[in-house]
Design a protein around this motif. Structure first.
Motif, mmCIF file in Angstrom:
data_model
loop_
_atom_site.group_PDB
_atom_site.id
_atom_site.type_symbol
_atom_site.label_atom_id
_atom_site.label_comp_id
_atom_site.label_asym_id
_atom_site.label_seq_id
_atom_site.Cartn_x
_atom_site.Cartn_y
_atom_site.Cartn_z
ATOM 1 N N VAL A 1 0.837 -1.195 0.000
ATOM 2 C CA VAL A 1 0.000 0.000 0.000
ATOM 3 C C VAL A 1 0.878 1.252 0.000
ATOM 4 N N VAL A 2 0.619 2.141 -0.962
ATOM 5 C CA VAL A 2 1.348 3.411 -1.032
ATOM 6 C C VAL A 2 0.410 4.618 -1.030
ATOM 7 N N ARG A 3 -0.913 4.362 -1.142
ATOM 8 C CA ARG A 3 -1.863 5.463 -1.215
ATOM 9 C C ARG A 3 -3.238 4.979 -0.781
ATOM 10 N N LYS A 4 -3.950 5.817 -0.034
ATOM 11 C CA LYS A 4 -5.341 5.552 0.343
ATOM 12 C C LYS A 4 -6.116 6.849 0.177
ATOM 13 N N VAL A 5 -7.242 6.773 -0.513
ATOM 14 C CA VAL A 5 -8.088 7.942 -0.698
ATOM 15 C C VAL A 5 -9.515 7.524 -0.366
ATOM 16 N N LYS A 6 -10.143 8.229 0.566
ATOM 17 C CA LYS A 6 -11.509 7.859 0.945
ATOM 18 C C LYS A 6 -12.503 8.926 0.521
ATOM 19 N N SER A 7 -13.708 8.451 0.246
ATOM 20 C CA SER A 7 -14.845 9.335 0.027
ATOM 21 C C SER A 7 -15.923 8.843 0.981
ATOM 22 N N LYS B 1 -18.396 6.920 0.435
ATOM 23 C CA LYS B 1 -18.862 5.551 0.192
ATOM 24 C C LYS B 1 -17.772 4.568 -0.211
ATOM 25 N N THR B 2 -16.642 5.050 -0.680
ATOM 26 C CA THR B 2 -15.598 4.132 -1.156
ATOM 27 C C THR B 2 -14.215 4.550 -0.668
ATOM 28 N N VAL B 3 -13.309 3.589 -0.790
ATOM 29 C CA VAL B 3 -11.893 3.824 -0.524
ATOM 30 C C VAL B 3 -11.127 3.296 -1.724
ATOM 31 N N VAL B 4 -10.204 4.086 -2.235
ATOM 32 C CA VAL B 4 -9.305 3.620 -3.285
ATOM 33 C C VAL B 4 -7.951 3.383 -2.629
ATOM 34 N N VAL B 5 -7.443 2.170 -2.803
ATOM 35 C CA VAL B 5 -6.150 1.793 -2.242
ATOM 36 C C VAL B 5 -5.196 1.576 -3.406
ATOM 37 N N GLY B 6 -4.136 2.363 -3.462
ATOM 38 C CA GLY B 6 -3.126 2.242 -4.506
ATOM 39 C C GLY B 6 -1.929 1.473 -3.965
#
Length: 126
Positions: A83-89, A91-96
């Protein structure tokens, strides 16, 4: 904003299972993949978001079927990534994550890129 990626990613929107260290199976969607990275989208859950830490190793697994050069291809992909990135909204989470491609994964990604390109051309011609 300049693209900071080292390699072109292909959108695949494929169902996937994640197995972060110390956590159970998590169902998600792969947004895109390349030889050096992958992005997952999962339903937002605060405890899960906090549990997936930067640098965490995640095992992921999925099945992908597509047509390549008029031949049906089936790949079962199971790899580890970090994991190098996490972005939350809301309703969702994007994990890079970063990953290292072996020859089998490189072959899969090449076939998938060509397949995606051919499909895009078919839709463009309609």
């Amino acid at each position: 904003m300049p693209d900071r990626r080292r390699d072109d990613r292909i959108a695949i929107n494929q169902e996937c299972s994640l197995y972060p260290q110390g956590l159970g199976e998590i169902c998600c969607t792969i947004r895109d993949i390349s030889e050096v990275g992958i992005a997952f989208e999962l339903a937002y859950d605060e405890p899960l978001y906090e549990a997936i830490k930067m640098g965490t190793t995640i095992t992921f697994s999925y099945l992908d079927e597509f047509t390549y050069m008029n031949e049906n291809k089936v790949y079962i992909i199971t790899r580890e990534c970090q994991v190098v990135r996490k972005v939350k909204s809301d309703k969702t989470v994007v994990v890079g994550c970063t990953l290292t491609a072996d020859e089998e994964l490189k072959k899969y990604i090449t076939c998938r890129k060509v397949s995606s390109f051919v499909e895009a051309l078919k839709h463009h011609r309609k």
